[in-house]
Design an enzyme around this catalytic site. Structure first.
Site, PDB file in Angstrom:
ATOM      1  N   ASP A 297      -5.558  -7.022   4.879  1.00  0.00           N
ATOM      2  CA  ASP A 297      -5.070  -5.642   4.803  1.00  0.00           C
ATOM      3  C   ASP A 297      -5.107  -5.037   6.197  1.00  0.00           C
ATOM      4  O   ASP A 297      -6.176  -4.928   6.807  1.00  0.00           O
ATOM      5  CB  ASP A 297      -5.978  -4.865   3.836  1.00  0.00           C
ATOM      6  CG  ASP A 297      -5.557  -3.414   3.667  1.00  0.00           C
ATOM      7  OD1 ASP A 297      -4.479  -3.034   4.157  1.00  0.00           O
ATOM      8  OD2 ASP A 297      -6.326  -2.669   3.025  1.00  0.00           O
TER       9      ASP A 297
ATOM     10  N   ASP B 285      -5.186   3.034  -1.682  1.00  0.00           N
ATOM     11  CA  ASP B 285      -6.232   3.259  -0.686  1.00  0.00           C
ATOM     12  C   ASP B 285      -6.952   4.576  -0.949  1.00  0.00           C
ATOM     13  O   ASP B 285      -6.426   5.655  -0.664  1.00  0.00           O
ATOM     14  CB  ASP B 285      -5.611   3.289   0.715  1.00  0.00           C
ATOM     15  CG  ASP B 285      -5.202   1.905   1.180  1.00  0.00           C
ATOM     16  OD1 ASP B 285      -6.041   0.998   1.157  1.00  0.00           O
ATOM     17  OD2 ASP B 285      -4.022   1.741   1.568  1.00  0.00           O
TER      18      ASP B 285
ATOM     19  N   HIS C 125      -8.484  -0.081  -3.394  1.00  0.00           N
ATOM     20  CA  HIS C 125      -9.303  -0.343  -2.212  1.00  0.00           C
ATOM     21  C   HIS C 125     -10.117   0.912  -1.920  1.00  0.00           C
ATOM     22  O   HIS C 125      -9.576   1.912  -1.433  1.00  0.00           O
ATOM     23  CB  HIS C 125      -8.379  -0.704  -1.034  1.00  0.00           C
ATOM     24  CG  HIS C 125      -9.093  -0.944   0.255  1.00  0.00           C
ATOM     25  ND1 HIS C 125      -8.436  -1.021   1.462  1.00  0.00           N
ATOM     26  CD2 HIS C 125     -10.401  -1.130   0.542  1.00  0.00           C
ATOM     27  CE1 HIS C 125      -9.312  -1.249   2.429  1.00  0.00           C
ATOM     28  NE2 HIS C 125     -10.523  -1.306   1.897  1.00  0.00           N
TER      29      HIS C 125
ATOM     30  N   SER D 298       0.844  -1.195   0.000  1.00  0.00           N
ATOM     31  CA  SER D 298       0.000   0.000   0.000  1.00  0.00           C
ATOM     32  C   SER D 298       0.877   1.242   0.000  1.00  0.00           C
ATOM     33  O   SER D 298       1.798   1.364   0.815  1.00  0.00           O
ATOM     34  CB  SER D 298      -0.884   0.021   1.245  1.00  0.00           C
ATOM     35  OG  SER D 298      -1.399   1.334   1.421  1.00  0.00           O
TER      36      SER D 298
ATOM     37  N   MET E 141     -12.414   2.969   0.169  1.00  0.00           N
ATOM     38  CA  MET E 141     -13.011   3.187   1.495  1.00  0.00           C
ATOM     39  C   MET E 141     -13.837   4.447   1.389  1.00  0.00           C
ATOM     40  O   MET E 141     -13.478   5.522   1.906  1.00  0.00           O
ATOM     41  CB  MET E 141     -11.907   3.296   2.550  1.00  0.00           C
ATOM     42  CG  MET E 141     -11.284   1.941   2.875  1.00  0.00           C
ATOM     43  SD  MET E 141      -9.672   2.095   3.657  1.00  0.00           S
ATOM     44  CE  MET E 141      -8.671   2.294   2.194  1.00  0.00           C
TER      45      MET E 141
ATOM     46  N   MET F 149     -10.585  -7.298   6.259  1.00  0.00           N
ATOM     47  CA  MET F 149      -9.776  -6.267   6.917  1.00  0.00           C
ATOM     48  C   MET F 149      -9.252  -6.791   8.250  1.00  0.00           C
ATOM     49  O   MET F 149     -10.015  -7.327   9.058  1.00  0.00           O
ATOM     50  CB  MET F 149     -10.604  -5.000   7.171  1.00  0.00           C
ATOM     51  CG  MET F 149     -10.951  -4.184   5.929  1.00  0.00           C
ATOM     52  SD  MET F 149      -9.525  -3.582   4.971  1.00  0.00           S
ATOM     53  CE  MET F 149      -8.635  -2.584   6.190  1.00  0.00           C
TER      54      MET F 149
ATOM     55  N   HIS G  84      -1.253  -1.482  -4.122  1.00  0.00           N
ATOM     56  CA  HIS G  84      -2.521  -1.279  -3.412  1.00  0.00           C
ATOM     57  C   HIS G  84      -2.748   0.221  -3.225  1.00  0.00           C
ATOM     58  O   HIS G  84      -1.920   0.918  -2.625  1.00  0.00           O
ATOM     59  CB  HIS G  84      -2.441  -1.993  -2.063  1.00  0.00           C
ATOM     60  CG  HIS G  84      -3.701  -1.984  -1.259  1.00  0.00           C
ATOM     61  ND1 HIS G  84      -4.702  -2.903  -1.428  1.00  0.00           N
ATOM     62  CD2 HIS G  84      -4.113  -1.177  -0.255  1.00  0.00           C
ATOM     63  CE1 HIS G  84      -5.682  -2.677  -0.562  1.00  0.00           C
ATOM     64  NE2 HIS G  84      -5.342  -1.626   0.166  1.00  0.00           N
TER      65      HIS G  84
ATOM     66  N   MET H  96      -9.761   7.032   0.111  1.00  0.00           N
ATOM     67  CA  MET H  96     -10.573   7.354   1.303  1.00  0.00           C
ATOM     68  C   MET H  96     -11.256   8.696   1.101  1.00  0.00           C
ATOM     69  O   MET H  96     -10.641   9.633   0.594  1.00  0.00           O
ATOM     70  CB  MET H  96      -9.687   7.433   2.541  1.00  0.00           C
ATOM     71  CG  MET H  96      -8.837   6.199   2.777  1.00  0.00           C
ATOM     72  SD  MET H  96      -7.991   6.328   4.357  1.00  0.00           S
ATOM     73  CE  MET H  96      -6.853   4.936   4.247  1.00  0.00           C
TER      74      MET H  96
HETATM   75  C1  DX5 Z   1      -5.911   0.952   6.032  1.00  0.00           C
HETATM   76  C2  DX5 Z   1      -5.558   0.696   4.590  1.00  0.00           C
HETATM   77  C3  DX5 Z   1      -4.373  -0.145   4.457  1.00  0.00           C
HETATM   78  C4  DX5 Z   1      -3.116   0.437   5.053  1.00  0.00           C
HETATM   79  C5  DX5 Z   1      -2.295  -0.685   5.560  1.00  0.00           C
HETATM   80  O1  DX5 Z   1      -7.215   1.390   6.134  1.00  0.00           O
HETATM   81  O2  DX5 Z   1      -6.632   0.038   3.930  1.00  0.00           O
HETATM   82  O3  DX5 Z   1      -4.168  -0.536   3.105  1.00  0.00           O
HETATM   83  O4  DX5 Z   1      -2.354   1.192   4.162  1.00  0.00           O
HETATM   84  O5  DX5 Z   1      -1.215  -0.170   6.272  1.00  0.00           O
HETATM   85  P1  DX5 Z   1      -0.373  -1.093   7.256  1.00  0.00           P
HETATM   86  O6  DX5 Z   1       0.187  -2.229   6.454  1.00  0.00           O
HETATM   87  O7  DX5 Z   1       0.667  -0.157   7.770  1.00  0.00           O
HETATM   88  O8  DX5 Z   1      -1.297  -1.577   8.340  1.00  0.00           O
HETATM   89 ZN    ZN Z   2      -6.218  -0.881   1.960  1.00  0.00          ZN
END
Ligand code: DX5
Ligand code: ZN
Length: 224
Positions: free
Chosen positions: A176, A36, A67, A11, A69, A138, A34, A38
């Protein structure tokens, strides 16, 4: 148990986001990148959206594992498939019509994936698994990198893998959150085969070495 591919998907959340394309180049030995997304509504954090992802995809040959969110993925997710994301993952808690959305994503050429927060059960989705190419279980509450892996989620991974095996389907399980050298084997033993790692890879001295170590530990756990 069927043996799915072992895939490492770092990520970029923990990388230098002002240098995104170069940061993705640093993980070229990974299987996926990956991303993310948000929206500060579904989770209390804000990252980037479709314009940044679409632009990044013009600068990398890596397959993107997006991903989402976000609220209302039914409206926004198809755009990521159109932009060329290999996998588009949306949250079960946010989608109004997950099967309809998964079919739309597949029709646009992406793999469709369903994400479950730690407290969301998989049971309601077991009969619908063939509609999806991957389930993201998750292992932290979504929103931030650097959190601790929640071991209480492992039984859900085992139940999901057992259901997939019973179907004889080629469906991946992604984990994740908090995935590292210390936790990856437990997730793999439970049945996960796609491993997101943010801080473990981007805070390592050498991301390529960390990717190789994580891949080896996961492969070993699957063969044990
Ligand atoms: C958290 C994200 C993850 C995050 C993981 O909500 O979806 O993808 O980047 O980070 P680590 O591996 O540091 O937990
Ligand atoms: Zn993620």
């Amino acid at each position: 148990m069927l043996h799915p591919p072992i895939l490492i998907s770092p990520s970029v959340l923990d990388s230098d986001l002002a240098r995104l394309a170069q940061e993705v180049d640093r993980i070229a030995s990974a299987d996926l990148v990956h991303l993310d997304v948000m929206d500060n509504h579904f989770v209390p954090n804000l990252t980037f959206g479709l314009p940044v992802v679409a632009s990044l995809l013009e600068h990398t040959s890596m397959r993107a594992d997006v991903h989402l969110m976000i609220e209302d993925p039914d409206t926004w997710a198809p755009g990521y498939a159109e932009a060329g994301a290999a996998t588009v993952t949306f949250h079960a808690e946010a989608s109004r019509a997950p099967v309809k959305l998964a079919r739309e994503l597949r029709a646009k050429g992406a793999r469709a994936a369903l994400a479950l927060r730690p407290a969301t059960g998989v049971e309601a989705y077991l009969d619908l698994l063939p509609e999806f190419d991957m389930v993201l279980v998750m292992t932290v509450e979504p929103g931030f990198g650097g959190q601790s892996f929640i071991d209480g989620v492992l039984p859900k991974i085992r139940r999901t893998r057992a259901a997939i095996d019973e179907l004889g389907a080629d469906i991946w399980i992604q984990v994740d959150g908090g995935v590292s050298r210390d936790t990856i084997a437990r997730a793999a033993t439970a049945g996960a085969n796609v491993f997101v790692a943010g801080s473990a890879v981007y805070r390592a001295d050498d991301p390529a070495t960390e990717i190789a170590v994580l891949r080896e530990l996961a492969t070993q756990a699957w063969t044990d």
